[in-house]
Motif scaffolding. Structure first.
Motif, PDB file in Angstrom:
ATOM      1  N   PRO A 249       0.759  -1.614   0.418  1.00  0.00           N
ATOM      2  CA  PRO A 249       0.002   0.176   0.371  1.00  0.00           C
ATOM      3  C   PRO A 249       1.064   1.467  -0.418  1.00  0.00           C
ATOM      4  CG  PRO A 249       0.253  -0.625   2.022  1.00  0.00           C
ATOM      5  CD  PRO A 249       0.479  -1.748   1.014  1.00  0.00           C
ATOM      6  N   LEU A 250       2.568   0.833  -0.385  1.00  0.00           N
ATOM      7  CA  LEU A 250       2.794   2.467  -0.133  1.00  0.00           C
ATOM      8  C   LEU A 250       2.657   3.713  -1.214  1.00  0.00           C
ATOM      9  CD1 LEU A 250       5.481   4.193   0.809  1.00  0.00           C
ATOM     10  CD2 LEU A 250       6.962   2.907  -0.422  1.00  0.00           C
ATOM     11  N   ARG A 251       1.632   3.129  -2.382  1.00  0.00           N
ATOM     12  CA  ARG A 251       1.576   3.766  -3.352  1.00  0.00           C
ATOM     13  C   ARG A 251       0.463   4.580  -2.946  1.00  0.00           C
ATOM     14  NH1 ARG A 251       2.436   4.554  -8.852  1.00  0.00           N
ATOM     15  NH2 ARG A 251       4.004   2.220  -9.004  1.00  0.00           N
ATOM     16  N   GLU A 252      -0.344   4.292  -2.404  1.00  0.00           N
ATOM     17  CA  GLU A 252      -1.171   4.604  -1.667  1.00  0.00           C
ATOM     18  C   GLU A 252      -1.573   5.828  -0.799  1.00  0.00           C
ATOM     19  OE1 GLU A 252      -4.873   4.774  -3.625  1.00  0.00           O
ATOM     20  OE2 GLU A 252      -3.354   2.872  -4.868  1.00  0.00           O
ATOM     21  N   LYS A 253      -0.336   5.018   0.183  1.00  0.00           N
ATOM     22  CA  LYS A 253       0.059   6.405   1.543  1.00  0.00           C
ATOM     23  C   LYS A 253       1.137   7.499   0.759  1.00  0.00           C
ATOM     24  CE  LYS A 253       1.744   6.517   5.492  1.00  0.00           C
ATOM     25  NZ  LYS A 253       1.185   5.741   6.565  1.00  0.00           N
ATOM     26  N   MET A 254       1.603   7.249  -0.584  1.00  0.00           N
ATOM     27  CA  MET A 254       1.980   8.052  -1.252  1.00  0.00           C
ATOM     28  C   MET A 254       0.640   9.327  -1.498  1.00  0.00           C
ATOM     29  SD  MET A 254       4.805  10.116  -1.806  1.00  0.00           S
ATOM     30  CE  MET A 254       5.352  11.189  -1.986  1.00  0.00           C
ATOM     31  N   VAL A 255      -0.311   8.146  -2.661  1.00  0.00           N
ATOM     32  CA  VAL A 255      -1.031   9.047  -3.451  1.00  0.00           C
ATOM     33  C   VAL A 255      -2.268  10.543  -2.146  1.00  0.00           C
ATOM     34  CG1 VAL A 255      -3.377   9.800  -4.417  1.00  0.00           C
ATOM     35  CG2 VAL A 255      -1.600   7.702  -4.991  1.00  0.00           C
ATOM     36  N   CYS A 256      -1.988   9.466  -0.781  1.00  0.00           N
ATOM     37  CA  CYS A 256      -3.071  10.361   0.256  1.00  0.00           C
ATOM     38  C   CYS A 256      -1.720  11.614   0.311  1.00  0.00           C
ATOM     39  CB  CYS A 256      -3.199   9.749   1.886  1.00  0.00           C
ATOM     40  SG  CYS A 256      -4.404  10.162   2.896  1.00  0.00           S
ATOM     41  N   PHE A 257      -0.756  10.867   0.357  1.00  0.00           N
ATOM     42  CA  PHE A 257       0.695  12.614   0.725  1.00  0.00           C
ATOM     43  C   PHE A 257       0.237  13.491  -0.250  1.00  0.00           C
ATOM     44  CE2 PHE A 257       4.135  14.128  -0.189  1.00  0.00           C
ATOM     45  CZ  PHE A 257       4.280  14.858   0.719  1.00  0.00           C
ATOM     46  N   TRP A 258       0.212  13.096  -1.312  1.00  0.00           N
ATOM     47  CA  TRP A 258      -0.221  14.504  -2.592  1.00  0.00           C
ATOM     48  C   TRP A 258      -1.391  14.572  -2.571  1.00  0.00           C
ATOM     49  CZ3 TRP A 258       3.979  16.089  -4.360  1.00  0.00           C
ATOM     50  CH2 TRP A 258       5.014  14.907  -4.332  1.00  0.00           C
ATOM     51  N   HIS A 259      -1.999  13.983  -2.736  1.00  0.00           N
ATOM     52  CA  HIS A 259      -4.062  14.663  -1.897  1.00  0.00           C
ATOM     53  C   HIS A 259      -3.596  15.796  -0.696  1.00  0.00           C
ATOM     54  CE1 HIS A 259      -8.056  14.238  -1.783  1.00  0.00           C
ATOM     55  NE2 HIS A 259      -7.652  14.356   0.396  1.00  0.00           N
ATOM     56  N   ASN A 260      -3.117  15.373  -0.172  1.00  0.00           N
ATOM     57  CA  ASN A 260      -2.891  16.849   0.253  1.00  0.00           C
ATOM     58  C   ASN A 260      -1.905  17.554   0.615  1.00  0.00           C
ATOM     59  OD1 ASN A 260      -3.939  16.966   3.417  1.00  0.00           O
ATOM     60  ND2 ASN A 260      -1.940  16.828   4.979  1.00  0.00           N
ATOM     61  N   HIS A 261      -1.615  17.681  -0.411  1.00  0.00           N
ATOM     62  CA  HIS A 261       0.169  18.444  -1.050  1.00  0.00           C
ATOM     63  C   HIS A 261      -0.836  19.716  -1.584  1.00  0.00           C
ATOM     64  CE1 HIS A 261       3.679  20.568  -1.759  1.00  0.00           C
ATOM     65  NE2 HIS A 261       3.236  19.993  -2.631  1.00  0.00           N
TER      66      HIS A 261
ATOM     67  N   GLU B  30      -0.896   7.541 -10.999  1.00  0.00           N
ATOM     68  CA  GLU B  30       0.367   7.254 -11.395  1.00  0.00           C
ATOM     69  C   GLU B  30       1.393   7.624 -11.685  1.00  0.00           C
ATOM     70  OE1 GLU B  30      -0.348   6.022 -15.115  1.00  0.00           O
ATOM     71  OE2 GLU B  30      -1.633   5.069 -14.958  1.00  0.00           O
ATOM     72  N   ASN B  31       1.790   9.278 -10.693  1.00  0.00           N
ATOM     73  CA  ASN B  31       2.877   9.825 -10.970  1.00  0.00           C
ATOM     74  C   ASN B  31       3.785  10.391  -9.089  1.00  0.00           C
ATOM     75  OD1 ASN B  31       3.341  10.876 -13.509  1.00  0.00           O
ATOM     76  ND2 ASN B  31       0.656  11.198 -13.182  1.00  0.00           N
ATOM     77  N   ALA B  32       2.478   9.049  -8.831  1.00  0.00           N
ATOM     78  CA  ALA B  32       2.843   8.721  -6.750  1.00  0.00           C
ATOM     79  C   ALA B  32       4.289   8.510  -6.408  1.00  0.00           C
ATOM     80  CB  ALA B  32       2.056   7.002  -6.655  1.00  0.00           C
ATOM     81  N   PHE B  33       5.428   7.990  -7.948  1.00  0.00           N
ATOM     82  CA  PHE B  33       6.708   7.832  -7.437  1.00  0.00           C
ATOM     83  C   PHE B  33       7.606   8.845  -8.678  1.00  0.00           C
ATOM     84  CE2 PHE B  33       4.731   3.849  -5.545  1.00  0.00           C
ATOM     85  CZ  PHE B  33       4.982   4.041  -4.163  1.00  0.00           C
ATOM     86  N   GLY B  34       6.480   9.415  -9.502  1.00  0.00           N
ATOM     87  CA  GLY B  34       7.723  10.012 -10.669  1.00  0.00           C
ATOM     88  C   GLY B  34       7.698  10.904 -10.417  1.00  0.00           C
ATOM     89  N   ASN B  35       8.552  12.174 -11.373  1.00  0.00           N
ATOM     90  CA  ASN B  35       8.753  13.407 -11.046  1.00  0.00           C
ATOM     91  C   ASN B  35       8.689  14.711 -10.193  1.00  0.00           C
ATOM     92  OD1 ASN B  35       9.926  16.034 -12.828  1.00  0.00           O
ATOM     93  ND2 ASN B  35      11.959  14.789 -12.335  1.00  0.00           N
ATOM     94  N   PHE B  36       8.637  14.589  -9.444  1.00  0.00           N
ATOM     95  CA  PHE B  36       8.080  16.331  -8.386  1.00  0.00           C
ATOM     96  C   PHE B  36       7.517  16.908  -9.475  1.00  0.00           C
ATOM     97  CE2 PHE B  36       8.708  19.866  -5.528  1.00  0.00           C
ATOM     98  CZ  PHE B  36       7.281  19.623  -5.224  1.00  0.00           C
ATOM     99  N   LYS B  37       8.328  17.581 -10.567  1.00  0.00           N
ATOM    100  CA  LYS B  37       8.770  19.042 -11.038  1.00  0.00           C
ATOM    101  C   LYS B  37       7.687  18.340 -12.441  1.00  0.00           C
ATOM    102  CE  LYS B  37      11.499  21.687 -14.716  1.00  0.00           C
ATOM    103  NZ  LYS B  37      12.521  21.259 -15.340  1.00  0.00           N
ATOM    104  N   GLN B  38       7.209  17.451 -13.415  1.00  0.00           N
ATOM    105  CA  GLN B  38       6.993  17.473 -14.446  1.00  0.00           C
ATOM    106  C   GLN B  38       5.085  17.447 -13.156  1.00  0.00           C
ATOM    107  OE1 GLN B  38       6.620  16.581 -16.783  1.00  0.00           O
ATOM    108  NE2 GLN B  38       4.909  16.581 -17.489  1.00  0.00           N
ATOM    109  N   LEU B  39       4.762  16.738 -11.748  1.00  0.00           N
ATOM    110  CA  LEU B  39       3.770  16.202 -11.598  1.00  0.00           C
ATOM    111  C   LEU B  39       2.763  17.734 -11.363  1.00  0.00           C
ATOM    112  CD1 LEU B  39       1.849  15.039  -9.469  1.00  0.00           C
ATOM    113  CD2 LEU B  39       3.006  15.062  -7.919  1.00  0.00           C
ATOM    114  N   THR B  40       4.105  18.763 -10.855  1.00  0.00           N
ATOM    115  CA  THR B  40       3.517  19.791 -10.161  1.00  0.00           C
ATOM    116  C   THR B  40       3.181  20.919 -11.482  1.00  0.00           C
ATOM    117  OG1 THR B  40       5.042  20.593  -8.157  1.00  0.00           O
ATOM    118  CG2 THR B  40       4.271  22.122  -9.376  1.00  0.00           C
TER     119      THR B  40
END
Length: 465
Positions: free
Chosen positions: A99-111, A134-144
């Motif tokens: 579930p690390l991906r969902e944990k990271m999705v939740c992090f980004w959801h709160n960011h 899709e982008n949970a573990f990807g590039n922060f710049k691209q996700l922004t």
């Protein structure tokens, strides 16, 4: 607390992955979590919800031209689907083997916050959730770049009202203050010129798009550089700034390990993040690998998701009502898709106010006694000491323990799974609950261990990881 249990809670929502961490080691576990397959299919209940601007206009026209009863019916369906979306995501969190991906999705959801209450289009909220997965573990710049150009974001931060002759600075300000650099690393002129660059970026058929007669095509100066900048250009210029890595590394450290990370750690991991060209996967791997050997237990208050999912896992509950989980989270201040403001959930001490602690203790009592959570558990209209007038649904609860162990061995077993420390007073209390003559093979032994776990779950130490 056993390190594998501790890091299973930190990198997921319960202790389910503890044995896998022990077997693989922390770095391979993180790598396996990052590379694990996942599904991202749209839930079927959104099939009939509007997805494009054209479909949204069609729905609004139909609402306008129908009876009041039919209008209520349509609105009720939209509200129901918003609630179903929360339940759908909670199921994904619980069902994923890693579930690390969902944990990271939740992090980004709160960011990158965009709330359902303000956006009001369920598909756009789902679309953001999809993109974060899709982008949970990807590039922060691209996700922004991706996130500031979603329909949900331009609506939530009022960029739909940002036009060349009537500037709205909300998205421009939060892009700098909350999403990338943090306060003190930009000027008011950067905000103003960023808003001009974002003028005209409004709702599109599927994604946000610039509108020809509302955008500003004049030159703007942003962080000392001048040009006819647009959304992607702004992000490129922001990511050239010296302090770009540190806001996000501080937030990641807070999300996973420390409520108050040291500035030395923030800088150390931030510098590495920059070196990795803002790729999230190597950053998470490095943080987990280097922090795992340290004695960090007790440095973070559990958020409501971790608190409840750990309890469900410990009690081997298979039939808890997901609707009641969403209600519990809302009462605890962690309403999915509906943060209190653009800053998101504060975390830290906000997860353990006196009221939240009391609610958690009530839930522990119910679940450990084989009763499902009820909405009445949190009914604020009840007078102190008054019992809710409701028949609580029975559920099956069992707890894992060594059937060949004596009282001290079982106490040690549960403590190692659940508590970051045990003092003499707690040890004495637990031995009073599970006395020296406790027989783990007796038919009712499970009830005795459940009473012990109920005690543990209500201690201040249990609230920490």
């Amino acid at each position: 607390m056993n390190k594998s249990n501790l890091w299973s809670l930190r990198l997921g929502f319960s202790s389910k992955q503890a044995s896998e961490i022990e077997k693989l080691g922390i770095a391979p576990f993180v790598q396996k979590s990052i590379s694990a397959s996942f599904t991202n299919d749209m839930p079927s209940f959104l099939n009939d919800d509007p997805k494009t601007l054209a479909e949204l206009r069609e729905l609004r026209l139909s609402i306008k031209n129908t009876t009041s009863d039919e209008q209520k019916k349509i609105l009720k369906k939209q509200i129901k689907n918003a609630a179903e979306l929360k339940k759908w995501w909670l199921d994904k969190m619980q069902q994923e083997a890693f579930p690390l991906r969902e944990k990271m999705v939740c992090f980004w959801h709160n960011h990158f916050v965009s709330t359902s209450q303000k956006v009001k289009v369920n598909y756009w909220i789902y679309q953001q959730n999809y993109l974060l997965r899709e982008n949970a573990f990807g590039n922060f710049k691209q996700l922004t770049k991706v996130m500031i150009q979603t329909n949900a974001m331009v609506r939530y931060l009022d960029n739909v009202d940002n036009k060349k002759d009537k500037i709205n600075e909300n998205l421009s300000r939060e892009l700098l203050e909350l999403f990338t650099l943090g306060i003190g690393n930009y000027t008011e002129d950067d905000i103003k010129n960023g808003a001009r660059a974002l003028a005209g970026l409004g709702l599109g058929e599927m994604d946000a798009t610039y509108r020809k007669f509302q955008e500003d095509n004049s030159d703007k100066t942003y962080f000392g550089k001048t040009g006819n900048w647009k959304a992607d250009d702004l992000v490129d210029l922001i990511f050239q700034q010296k302090n770009i890595p540190y806001l996000i590394t501080r937030k990641i450290l807070k999300w996973f390990i420390y409520d108050n990370p040291s500035e030395d750690l923030v800088t150390y991991y931030g510098d590495y993040f920059r070196k990795m060209n803002f790729e999230i996967a190597p950053l998470l791997t490095k943080i987990a690998t280097e922090e795992y050997p340290k004695d960090t237990a007790g440095s973070k208050i559990k958020d409501p998701l971790v608190y409840l999912f750990q309890m469900i896992d410990e009690l081997n509950i298979e039939d808890i009502n997901t609707t009641l989980i969403t209600f519990f989270l809302k009462q605890q201040g962690m309403d999915l898709f509906n943060q209190p403001n653009v800053k998101g959930w504060d975390g830290g001490n906000s997860w353990l106010t006196s009221q939240i602690y009391l609610q958690r203790n009530n839930v522990a009592d119910l679940l450990c006694n084989g009763r499902n959570i009820s909405r009445k558990t949190f009914d604020k209209t009840l007078e102190e000491g008054e019992q809710p007038n409701v028949v609580l649904e029975k559920i099956k609860v069992t707890i894992d323990f060594d059937k060949n162990g004596n009282n001290k061995k079982i106490i040690s077993e549960l403590s190692n799974r659940t508590l970051f420390k045990v003092n003499d007073s707690m040890q004495k209390d637990m031995e009073n609950l599970l006395k020296y003559d406790f027989d783990a093979k007796e038919e009712n032994a499970n009830y005795g261990v459940l009473r012990l776990f109920n005690y543990i779950a209500k201690t201040p130490e249990y609230q920490l990881i």
